[in-house]
Write an enzyme that holds these catalytic residues in place. Structure first.
Site, mmCIF file in Angstrom:
data_model
loop_
_atom_site.group_PDB
_atom_site.id
_atom_site.type_symbol
_atom_site.label_atom_id
_atom_site.label_comp_id
_atom_site.label_asym_id
_atom_site.label_seq_id
_atom_site.Cartn_x
_atom_site.Cartn_y
_atom_site.Cartn_z
ATOM 1 N N HIS A 1 0.899 -1.154 0.129
ATOM 2 C CA HIS A 1 0.114 0.164 0.028
ATOM 3 C C HIS A 1 0.858 1.195 0.097
ATOM 4 O O HIS A 1 0.315 2.438 -0.249
ATOM 5 C CB HIS A 1 -0.991 -0.068 1.125
ATOM 6 C CG HIS A 1 -2.027 -1.010 1.180
ATOM 7 N ND1 HIS A 1 -2.911 -1.251 0.169
ATOM 8 C CD2 HIS A 1 -2.300 -1.976 2.188
ATOM 9 C CE1 HIS A 1 -3.513 -2.101 0.474
ATOM 10 N NE2 HIS A 1 -3.409 -2.671 1.695
ATOM 11 N N ASP B 1 -2.871 -10.663 -2.347
ATOM 12 C CA ASP B 1 -3.613 -9.949 -0.850
ATOM 13 C C ASP B 1 -4.823 -9.724 -1.404
ATOM 14 O O ASP B 1 -5.078 -9.268 -2.333
ATOM 15 C CB ASP B 1 -2.515 -8.948 -0.468
ATOM 16 C CG ASP B 1 -2.925 -8.290 0.760
ATOM 17 O OD1 ASP B 1 -2.176 -8.790 1.829
ATOM 18 O OD2 ASP B 1 -3.907 -7.535 0.737
ATOM 19 N N HIS C 1 -6.451 -7.129 -0.407
ATOM 20 C CA HIS C 1 -6.480 -5.554 -0.760
ATOM 21 C C HIS C 1 -5.771 -5.346 -2.068
ATOM 22 O O HIS C 1 -4.855 -5.747 -2.165
ATOM 23 C CB HIS C 1 -5.973 -4.783 0.592
ATOM 24 C CG HIS C 1 -6.381 -5.089 2.104
ATOM 25 N ND1 HIS C 1 -6.192 -6.102 2.673
ATOM 26 C CD2 HIS C 1 -7.911 -4.808 2.381
ATOM 27 C CE1 HIS C 1 -6.797 -6.008 3.914
ATOM 28 N NE2 HIS C 1 -7.939 -5.407 3.535
ATOM 29 N N ASP D 1 -4.790 -12.498 3.966
ATOM 30 C CA ASP D 1 -5.951 -12.070 4.262
ATOM 31 C C ASP D 1 -7.213 -12.282 3.539
ATOM 32 O O ASP D 1 -8.443 -11.879 3.633
ATOM 33 C CB ASP D 1 -5.927 -10.333 4.688
ATOM 34 C CG ASP D 1 -5.211 -9.760 3.322
ATOM 35 O OD1 ASP D 1 -4.988 -10.321 2.383
ATOM 36 O OD2 ASP D 1 -4.639 -8.575 3.893
HETATM 37 ZN ZN ZN Z 1 -4.145 -7.132 2.871
#
Ligand code: ZN
Length: 343
Positions: free
Chosen positions: A127, A164, A166, A251
């Site tokens: 991120h 991931d 996200h 996740d």
């Molecule tokens: Zn994540």
């Protein structure tokens, strides 16, 4: 085949985020699970700190200075999600340095170089924007590693595949206008950070080299595996990278508290086996880089399953994977945008 290589560093434990889901217990759980299995016979090494220039190849120098100064002053909250302590800067240097060392180990040119490796640290990285920490991430570790492969190890093209849950907005931003890094991401949508629609395909000379594969909440092994088998792997073969790096977050697991996907331990192992087969077919190395994953049991089991699958090399059994309608739609979109037919 030389033993796969694994980079880690004790500074990962000194990045103190308090009661945050991204905390040192994640690394403790992973390392305990690996230790119980004698680290799978992998060649375990300590990560060096990344040279500042390596981090500055994908981040603004002022960003590095700001993180360093903020940590030196005692740390605190950078934003609602991103907390640092005095030990965080050192941890972040080694997290990026693990990726640099991993690339050096895989692409160092020696005849007995390992073809598979992993860099297991925190803070995670995907991120982190060029000039902004966010989403638990300070520096984009995998981007630092990919850029190092291009700058110092003779790679012409690198594939980064991010599973991931996200969207890896940082990696997406860093390589958005570039065709020497193909960034491909499967992520739950809608979900933090809200980026990564299928329509975001990169820009300028990078148009077509950002491939976003958003999937709805509730997506499980069938959806993720279908995207890997029928979209990501064929793209990798068409792109012919010199290195494949995986942003491996856990996740998307059914047990994870931060998202709503339903991937299982064996689903992660099967995705890993497919990417390992892809790397073997291309004759290029594969590096695993830890991102998120917040249920300690799911994280440690699924990571071990991933490493077992890639460490087994071409002996790893490949799953038979049907074409999910979402993957079919992604194939059609990519074929229409100029990628060779992926079916
Ligand atoms: Zn994540």
């Amino acid at each position: 085949m030389p033993a796969p290589v694994l980079f880690h560093h004790p500074s990962s434990l000194e990045h103190d985020t308090g009661g945050h889901p991204e905390n040192a217990r994640r690394i403790v759980a992973i390392e305990r699970a690996l230790d119980e299995r004698d680290w799978l016979g992998w060649d375990v090494r300590q990560s060096p700190a990344a040279p500042r220039a390596a981090i500055a190849s994908v981040h603004a120098p002022q960003h590095i200075d700001r993180i360093e100064a903020f940590c030196r002053r005692g740390g605190g909250m950078i934003d609602m999600d991103t907390i640092v302590s005095p030990g965080s800067f050192e941890a972040a240097l080694h997290a990026a340095g693990g990726c640099v060392a991993l690339v050096d180990a895989l692409m160092g040119g020696s005849a007995d170089a390992p073809v598979v490796g992993a860099s297991l640290h925190r803070p995670p990285g995907h991120h982190a924007e060029p000039a902004q920490a966010m989403g638990f991430c300070l520096f984009d570790n995998i981007a630092v590693g990919a850029q190092h492969a291009l700058d110092a190890r003779g790679a012409r093209r690198v594939l980064i595949f991010d599973w991931d849950v996200h969207h890896g907005n940082g990696t997406n931003a860093i390589f958005h206008a570039r065709d020497d890094v193909l960034f491909c991401s499967i992520h739950q949508s809608p979900l933090y950070p809200g980026t990564g629609p299928a329509s975001d395909v990169g820009s300028g000379p990078g148009e077509g080299f950002t491939v976003n594969l958003p999937v709805p909440a509730g997506s499980g092994d069938d959806v993720f595996l279908s995207h890997v088998a029928h979209v990501v792997a064929p793209l990798a073969l068409a792109y012919e990278p010199d290195l494949i790096l995986l942003s491996a977050g856990y996740d998307a697991h059914a047990d994870d508290p931060l998202a709503s996907c339903l991937v299982t331990d064996s689903g992660f192992a099967e995705m890993a086996a497919l990417m390992r087969a892809c790397a073997a077919e291309l004759g290029v190395p594969l590096g695993i880089v830890l991102e998120g994953g917040y249920d300690l049991g799911a994280l440690s089991r699924s990571l071990v399953a991933t490493l077992e699958a890639v460490g087994a090399g071409e002996r790893a059994p490949l799953p038979a994977v049907g074409v999910h309608p979402l993957a079919l739609r992604a194939q059609e979109r990519l074929a229409a945008s100029g990628w060779p037919a992926l079916a």
